[in-house]
Design a protein around this motif. Structure first.
Motif, PDB file in Angstrom:
ATOM      1  N   THR A 189       0.835  -1.203   0.000  1.00 45.52           N
ATOM      2  CA  THR A 189       0.000   0.000   0.000  1.00 45.52           C
ATOM      3  C   THR A 189       0.868   1.250   0.000  1.00 45.52           C
ATOM      4  O   THR A 189       0.595   2.226  -0.719  1.00 45.52           O
ATOM      5  CB  THR A 189      -0.914   0.005   1.240  1.00 45.52           C
ATOM      6  N   GLU A 190       1.923   1.224   0.800  1.00 46.79           N
ATOM      7  CA  GLU A 190       2.799   2.397   0.872  1.00 46.79           C
ATOM      8  C   GLU A 190       3.502   2.649  -0.462  1.00 46.79           C
ATOM      9  O   GLU A 190       3.800   3.793  -0.805  1.00 46.79           O
ATOM     10  CB  GLU A 190       3.826   2.193   1.992  1.00 46.79           C
ATOM     11  N   TRP A 191       3.777   1.578  -1.214  1.00 46.20           N
ATOM     12  CA  TRP A 191       4.381   1.744  -2.540  1.00 46.20           C
ATOM     13  C   TRP A 191       3.463   2.565  -3.447  1.00 46.20           C
ATOM     14  O   TRP A 191       3.916   3.439  -4.193  1.00 46.20           O
ATOM     15  CB  TRP A 191       4.660   0.374  -3.140  1.00 46.20           C
ATOM     16  N   ASP A 192       2.162   2.270  -3.379  1.00 51.92           N
ATOM     17  CA  ASP A 192       1.209   3.046  -4.186  1.00 51.92           C
ATOM     18  C   ASP A 192       1.197   4.506  -3.756  1.00 51.92           C
ATOM     19  O   ASP A 192       1.131   5.414  -4.596  1.00 51.92           O
ATOM     20  CB  ASP A 192      -0.195   2.446  -4.056  1.00 51.92           C
ATOM     21  N   ILE A 193       1.231   4.746  -2.440  1.00 54.42           N
ATOM     22  CA  ILE A 193       1.239   6.122  -1.936  1.00 54.42           C
ATOM     23  C   ILE A 193       2.512   6.849  -2.393  1.00 54.42           C
ATOM     24  O   ILE A 193       2.471   7.998  -2.841  1.00 54.42           O
ATOM     25  CB  ILE A 193       1.151   6.134  -0.406  1.00 54.42           C
ATOM     26  N   ALA A 194       3.660   6.154  -2.294  1.00 53.81           N
ATOM     27  CA  ALA A 194       4.937   6.786  -2.636  1.00 53.81           C
ATOM     28  C   ALA A 194       5.021   7.133  -4.111  1.00 53.81           C
ATOM     29  O   ALA A 194       5.852   7.964  -4.499  1.00 53.81           O
ATOM     30  CB  ALA A 194       6.087   5.856  -2.254  1.00 53.81           C
ATOM     31  N   SER A 195       4.176   6.524  -4.931  1.00 54.16           N
ATOM     32  CA  SER A 195       4.230   6.809  -6.359  1.00 54.16           C
ATOM     33  C   SER A 195       3.706   8.206  -6.689  1.00 54.16           C
ATOM     34  O   SER A 195       4.083   8.789  -7.700  1.00 54.16           O
ATOM     35  CB  SER A 195       3.420   5.760  -7.140  1.00 54.16           C
ATOM     36  N   PHE A 196       2.847   8.765  -5.799  1.00 56.40           N
ATOM     37  CA  PHE A 196       2.283  10.092  -6.109  1.00 56.40           C
ATOM     38  C   PHE A 196       2.413  11.078  -4.945  1.00 56.40           C
ATOM     39  O   PHE A 196       1.842  12.166  -4.988  1.00 56.40           O
ATOM     40  CB  PHE A 196       0.808   9.974  -6.513  1.00 56.40           C
ATOM     41  N   ARG A 203       4.711  13.259 -11.364  1.00 54.68           N
ATOM     42  CA  ARG A 203       5.607  12.095 -11.397  1.00 54.68           C
ATOM     43  C   ARG A 203       4.809  10.805 -11.575  1.00 54.68           C
ATOM     44  O   ARG A 203       5.164   9.930 -12.368  1.00 54.68           O
ATOM     45  CB  ARG A 203       6.425  12.034 -10.098  1.00 54.68           C
ATOM     46  N   ALA A 204       3.692  10.729 -10.864  1.00 49.26           N
ATOM     47  CA  ALA A 204       2.837   9.548 -10.986  1.00 49.26           C
ATOM     48  C   ALA A 204       2.159   9.502 -12.353  1.00 49.26           C
ATOM     49  O   ALA A 204       2.014   8.431 -12.958  1.00 49.26           O
ATOM     50  CB  ALA A 204       1.789   9.541  -9.875  1.00 49.26           C
ATOM     51  N   TRP A 205       1.745  10.672 -12.844  1.00 53.21           N
ATOM     52  CA  TRP A 205       1.085  10.710 -14.146  1.00 53.21           C
ATOM     53  C   TRP A 205       2.033  10.250 -15.250  1.00 53.21           C
ATOM     54  O   TRP A 205       1.642   9.511 -16.142  1.00 53.21           O
ATOM     55  CB  TRP A 205       0.605  12.137 -14.417  1.00 53.21           C
ATOM     56  N   GLU A 206       3.302  10.670 -15.177  1.00 57.02           N
ATOM     57  CA  GLU A 206       4.281  10.251 -16.177  1.00 57.02           C
ATOM     58  C   GLU A 206       4.542   8.753 -16.106  1.00 57.02           C
ATOM     59  O   GLU A 206       4.923   8.132 -17.101  1.00 57.02           O
ATOM     60  CB  GLU A 206       5.589  11.016 -15.976  1.00 57.02           C
ATOM     61  N   ALA A 207       4.304   8.171 -14.934  1.00 60.20           N
ATOM     62  CA  ALA A 207       4.484   6.725 -14.792  1.00 60.20           C
ATOM     63  C   ALA A 207       3.244   5.951 -15.199  1.00 60.20           C
ATOM     64  O   ALA A 207       3.237   4.715 -15.139  1.00 60.20           O
ATOM     65  CB  ALA A 207       4.850   6.385 -13.344  1.00 60.20           C
TER      66      ALA A 207
END
Length: 683
Positions: free
Chosen positions: A411-418, A439-443
């Motif tokens: 779950t924290e990985w998802d949070i850290a993505s944005f 950053r998340a949008w570009e990913a």
């Protein structure tokens, strides 16, 4: 070194010799492998019953003096000291090699080394030292005061606390790998190290003691470039398969990383414990015994460190290195117990008398570290189900996200993505900004996906202003953006036209620039390159930038990139020595002595007595003496001539003695392995 590595390198004749022995041949026929036979306590109990007294004593001596560190035959004989004759040690070592217990290797210049593989140490320790003081377990902690993780001083309130992370090593590694994944690339300098500026970004959230590795006796490369914490994170990431290198850069292996993230947190901690343990092996003999003792403790119960110290002293023969219980206790704490606390593999407590206690927070030898694939799959499924159903975070109106202590790393990985990490305590704090959103949008993450993720995991409704802002950022994103592409340049428009006529190349050449150039998206670079090569072209200028598709393949924990920590297992560098000496090789020219010397007690003339003593000293064997019906076994060391006569100096029952010719009436020469059955007992 483990038995599976030894067996893989073992010549077939030696494998057959071991497999055909009476103690194991029935199991071999049932399909049990040699590594299992030589490590499983159930089979080792049977093997122990087939060992001779010399073999048992020699194996006990090896565990006591060397553990799983390599040794020479001379060093082994020296450690025998007052306990065994040189021939007894040599005969015992030959038998242990024939049984497969001890493996032999040879250096390039001919020196022979022997080793007890590490994965049998614990079982042999339990079998050969059964009377060693057992540890005392306490289930309740009412009389114990918990010590802070990483406490270095254990007396009352005078405590220093090392830098640690409240949640443990898996959380530290998570933050490090998140930082790695968010870098465009991880290029290496000409020396093979990460650049200092980038390194500061990767390690900004690490909390590790500066001498973490050195205090445990671990050495590593690039000591002038990296500190202990950085090296440890890199070593963990490489050994777990999350990072690999090609000489020019480190590559983040997302597939292996995501596979690990799916597991429950205690399993993740157990996996990292196994890596830490392996870094220490083969440990110094005292630490090997301490490690085995601590791993025998049950998870969740308190045990006193002093009990482990007592067990080590009773098992170890290296008194010259460990002179006092207190110095051993301090060494055990700094090299083993304290790191377990720092990594949150274990926690520490003190009693009213200043005694230190520990208990495991992970299961070092059981379920946490050795899940089967089916158990792991079930654990991952359960972990994912919990993530879907159990809220684990709060979303604040100021765009802060608070993750509860037990929030899963997945779950924290998802949070850290944005969102950007702000605090790394038990409750981790993230902050969403426009930059982190882009950053998340570009990913590849949309605003709606981010909103849905927050709504599924939040305890309460996500504040409406947060949702509206995320959607607004999503609408703005992508209207104008930079995209990384490659320009394919043709020497002429005729060549460009020819490429367009090729059915396989044409789908990749939709964006023509001018007469002779094409814009190629990065993801299409590899298939287009293959098409051009099949047509006979060699677009070599772009080959160095072609990513290696194997870099992100597979989720195995095996790795090929060498780590930074120097291996203690240097014996694996040498060739295996499969030659086994015969017992008779220990007694050259045995046929030149009278057979009666070996068969019966007899009264010999003084000159014959001296001949027998000298021969026993030459062969490092024993003498059995008898007077008035009472016999004694002597290990002769010297024959000293005096005016009043000659004196036999030697060892008897671990004591140095001196005997004159009047001290015995009859004697016999004892050659271990030849005529020693029933003569002496196990030590």
């Amino acid at each position: 070194m483990r038995y599976e590595h030894v067996i893989n390198r073992m010549p077939e004749p030696l494998k057959k010799l071991i497999s055909n022995q009476a103690w194991c041949s029935p199991y071999i026929k049932e399909g049990v492998s040699l590594p299992d036979l030589l490590t499983n306590r159930k089979y080792l109990i049977r093997l122990l019953s087939h060992l001779s007294v010399d073999e048992k004593n020699t194996l006990r001596l090896i565990l006591s003096a060397f553990g799983c560190e390599s040794f020479t035959s001379d060093a082994l004989e020296k450690q025998a000291g007052l306990r065994m004759a040189g021939a007894q040690v040599a005969i015992g070592l030959i038998g242990l090699r024939r049984a497969g217990i001890i493996a032999a290797f040879r250096k390039a210049w001919g020196e022979q080394l022997f080793v007890l593989p590490e994965d049998a140490f614990d079982s042999w320790q339990a079998l050969l030292f059964p009377s060693v003081t057992r540890m005392t377990a306490v289930e309740k902690e009412s009389s114990l005061e918990l010590l802070p993780a990483g406490a270095t001083a254990m007396n009352g309130t005078d405590q220093e606390t090392a830098q640690v992370h409240a949640r443990g090593l898996a959380q530290q590694l998570f933050h490090f790998l998140v930082a790695c994944s968010q870098q465009p690339s991880l290029p290496l300098t000409n020396k093979g190290t990460l650049h200092k500026k980038q390194l500061s970004k990767l390690t900004q959230h690490l909390s590790m003691p500066g001498d973490l590795l050195r205090s445990s006796g671990i050495t590593y490369a690039f000591r002038d470039q990296y500190d202990d914490g950085t090296v440890f994170m890199l070593e963990l990431a490489i050994r777990m398969g999350f990072l690999s290198g090609n000489g020019e850069e480190l590559i983040f292996n997302k597939e292996a990383w995501m596979s690990w993230l799916q597991g429950p947190y205690d399993w993740q901690q157990g996996q990292l414990y196994r890596v830490w343990r392996q870094l220490l092996l083969p440990a110094p003999v005292w630490l090997q015994h301490g490690l085995a003792w601590t791993e025998r403790a049950q998870t969740g119960q308190w045990y006193q460190v002093d009990d482990i110290t007592k067990g080590i002293l009773e098992c170890c023969s290296l008194k010259s290195q460990v002179n006092e219980a207190e110095s051993l206790r301090e060494s055990l704490l700094s090299a083993w117990i304290l790191p377990l606390s720092i990594f949150r593999f274990a926690e520490l407590a003190a009693d009213e008398h200043g005694g230190v206690w520990f208990r495991w927070l992970v299961s070092p030898r059981g379920e946490n570290g050795t899940y089967s694939e089916s158990e792991l799959s079930a654990g991952r499924a359960n972990s994912m189900e919990q993530q879907a159903k159990v809220p684990s975070l709060y979303v604040q109106p100021d765009f802060e996200i608070l993750l509860l202590p037990d929030a899963a790393l997945r779950t924290e990985w998802d949070i850290a993505s944005f969102a950007d990490l702000k605090q790394t305590d038990h409750v981790r704090t993230y902050h969403v900004t426009k930059e982190s959103f882009y950053r998340a949008w570009e990913a590849g993450n949309s605003s709606e996906e981010i909103i849905r993720m927050l709504q599924e995991n939040a305890y309460y409704d996500v504040p409406e202003p947060v949702i509206l802002t995320l959607r607004q950022w999503g609408e703005q994103a992508g209207k104008v953006h930079f995209e990384e592409v490659t320009l394919l340049r043709c020497r002429s428009s005729e060549i460009a036209d020819a490429l367009l006529r090729n059915e396989k190349c044409q789908p990749f050449l939709r964006d023509r620039v001018g007469d002779a150039d094409f814009i190629v998206p990065k993801v299409q670079l590899i298939p287009l390159t293959k098409c051009l090569e099949n047509m006979g072209y060699s677009p070599k200028s772009s080959r160095k930038n072609v990513p290696d598709p194997a870099a992100n393949s597979g989720s195995t924990l095996e790795y090929q990139t060498p780590g930074l920590c120097y291996s203690r297992d240097s014996i694996q560098l040498y060739e295996m020595d499969a030659g086994l000496p015969e017992q008779g090789d220990l007694y050259p020219d045995m046929g030149t002595i009278p057979i009666s010397w070996l068969q019966d007690f007899r009264s010999y003339h003084g000159s014959t007595r001296k001949e027998m003593i000298r021969k026993a000293i030459e062969w490092k064997s024993c003498l059995q003496l008898r007077k008035e019906g009472q016999s004694r076994v002597i290990i002769p060391r010297n024959l000293r001539e005096e005016r009043s006569g000659w004196i036999l100096e030697g060892l008897e029952e671990h004591q140095e003695i001196s005997l004159s010719g009047e001290d015995w009436e009859e004697m016999k020469l004892i050659l271990p392995g030849i005529n020693d059955e029933g003569v002496y007992k196990s030590v």
